[in-house]
Design an enzyme around this catalytic site. Structure first.
Site, PDB file in Angstrom:
ATOM      1  N   ASP A 133       0.797  -1.222   0.000  1.00  0.00           N
ATOM      2  CA  ASP A 133       0.000   0.000   0.000  1.00  0.00           C
ATOM      3  C   ASP A 133       0.833   1.278   0.000  1.00  0.00           C
ATOM      4  O   ASP A 133       0.335   2.348   0.332  1.00  0.00           O
ATOM      5  CB  ASP A 133      -0.976   0.008   1.185  1.00  0.00           C
ATOM      6  CG  ASP A 133      -2.167   0.922   0.939  1.00  0.00           C
ATOM      7  OD1 ASP A 133      -2.547   1.098  -0.228  1.00  0.00           O
ATOM      8  OD2 ASP A 133      -2.703   1.469   1.919  1.00  0.00           O
ATOM      9  N   ASP A 171      -3.872  -4.835  -4.997  1.00  0.00           N
ATOM     10  CA  ASP A 171      -3.055  -3.631  -5.231  1.00  0.00           C
ATOM     11  C   ASP A 171      -1.639  -3.899  -5.712  1.00  0.00           C
ATOM     12  O   ASP A 171      -0.999  -2.987  -6.247  1.00  0.00           O
ATOM     13  CB  ASP A 171      -2.926  -2.752  -3.977  1.00  0.00           C
ATOM     14  CG  ASP A 171      -4.228  -2.312  -3.386  1.00  0.00           C
ATOM     15  OD1 ASP A 171      -5.251  -2.372  -4.075  1.00  0.00           O
ATOM     16  OD2 ASP A 171      -4.230  -1.908  -2.210  1.00  0.00           O
ATOM     17  N   ASP A 323     -12.845   2.150   4.716  1.00  0.00           N
ATOM     18  CA  ASP A 323     -11.724   2.236   3.792  1.00  0.00           C
ATOM     19  C   ASP A 323     -10.522   2.907   4.434  1.00  0.00           C
ATOM     20  O   ASP A 323      -9.409   2.792   3.942  1.00  0.00           O
ATOM     21  CB  ASP A 323     -12.113   3.033   2.553  1.00  0.00           C
ATOM     22  CG  ASP A 323     -13.082   2.278   1.659  1.00  0.00           C
ATOM     23  OD1 ASP A 323     -12.873   1.080   1.442  1.00  0.00           O
ATOM     24  OD2 ASP A 323     -14.059   2.890   1.187  1.00  0.00           O
TER      25      ASP A 323
END
Length: 349
Positions: A133, A171, A323
């Site tokens: 991330d 991701d 989120d």
């Protein structure tokens, strides 16, 4: 920083680790009584024991002790029956279990054993790649490549010969393609993903889907083809789209069909957990991906997609979990009742 194309925030779910004994015991009580007859009625979920969906419609396991099921129980005890019914729309569906950093073997074993007892398949997300991330809301991951390999070995050992569908490292590929992950980490990441695909596919009953972003992130779709090839898509069952995002199913299908044609017509799955109203169409990037208002639950998880290339609609992102710490929400991965109620209230009945 995230650009306007993303929308993926979550953290390792170590707070929700459950042992095989605890989950399995609940499943024996709640998971084995449902019929596989598609025409059979689907009852309102009880406080803590939602029924398994008929296998012909969706083969995935509904966790009777999932976060939403626990919230239904709490709300009913508090006399909030209307809210309990709304959260029940989440509790009665199979959602993915995100495997945390601590003790992945116990987690994967617990979930797959419980699913096996209910004659269902576990839906798992492996999310621990190094430099995860890019230092944002869900930053973290394994310390280095060797740590990741050891973690993956334990996760795979826990799955064993039981049925599982694995979404591999959300991701990880899109963040290399959009420049968020520094170049010096790319070669190792490709190697780790390829090794992970091979290791998981060596298990007898495990399906693996590499995350490939969403239709608004890495565009055009052909930009994702080479990253998928380098990560081992040839060995995987396919790729996953729209994980934790809000893009419509139609847009995801169009993007997926284009990408599939570039990687040997591999199949794909779509996260429909929160795409019932599609993405936020205006506002800045934070509004677009982080806890946007006015969103809704999407199509329920099913393998009956009507599209030969789309293996399933899945709820990979767990509806009702934040989120990230934006717009009044708690940290990524934390339950947010206000948002969960909005998603359920806006869903098409």
């Amino acid at each position: 920083m995230y650009g306007s194309h993303t929308g993926h925030t979550r953290r390792a779910r170590t707070a929700l680790i459950r042992t095989a004994t605890a989950v399995g015991a609940l499943t024996l009580l709640a998971g084995c009584s449902s019929s596989d007859d598609e025409a059979a009625p689907r009852p309102e979920p009880s406080a803590a024991s939602p029924s398994q969906i008929p296998r012909a419609q969706s083969p995935f396991w509904v966790n009777p002790n999932g976060t939403a099921a626990q919230q239904v129980s709490r709300l009913r005890k508090d006399g909030k029956e209307q809210d309990a019914r709304l959260i029940g729309r989440i509790a009665q569906q199979p959602v993915a279990e995100w495997i945390g950093v601590d003790d992945p073997e116990s987690q994967t074993r617990g979930f797959t054993e419980a699913a096996d007892r209910a004659d269902r398949d576990a839906l798992l997300v492996l999310y621990n790649i190094p430099h995860r991330d890019c230092g944002q809301y869900s930053q973290g991951g394994a310390a280095d490549g060797d740590s990741y390999r050891a973690w993956l070995d334990r996760a795979a050992s826990g799955i064993g010969d039981r049925s599982a569908t694995v979404i591999l490292e959300p991701d990880a590929l899109p963040h290399m393609e959009d420049g968020c992950t520094p170049q010096q980490f790319h070669e190792e990441r490709y190697a780790l993903l390829k090794e992970a695909v091979h290791k998981l596919k060596a298990l007898p009953r495990t399906k693996v889907y590499l995350d490939a972003g969403n239709p608004s992130w890495v565009t055009p779709a052909d930009r994702m083809a080479e990253p998928l090839r380098r990560a081992g898509i040839d060995r995987a069952d396919g790729f996953a789209l729209n994980v934790s995002n809000f893009q419509t199913t139609r847009a995801s299908k169009e993007y997926g069909h284009t990408l599939s044609a570039l990687v040997g017509y591999k199949h794909f799955v779509i996260d429909t957990s929160r795409n019932g109203n599609g993405p936020l169409s205006d506002g800045d990037h934070e509004k677009a991906w982080c806890n946007p208002s006015g969103r809704a639950l999407g199509e329920p998880p099913t393998t009956r997609t009507g599209d030969k290339l789309v293996d399933a609609y899945l709820w990979v992102k767990r509806p009702g979990e934040s989120d990230g710490a934006c717009k009044g929400g708690p940290d990524a991965g934390e339950w947010w009742e206000t948002y969960a109620l909005e998603l359920a209230r806006n869903a098409r009945s």
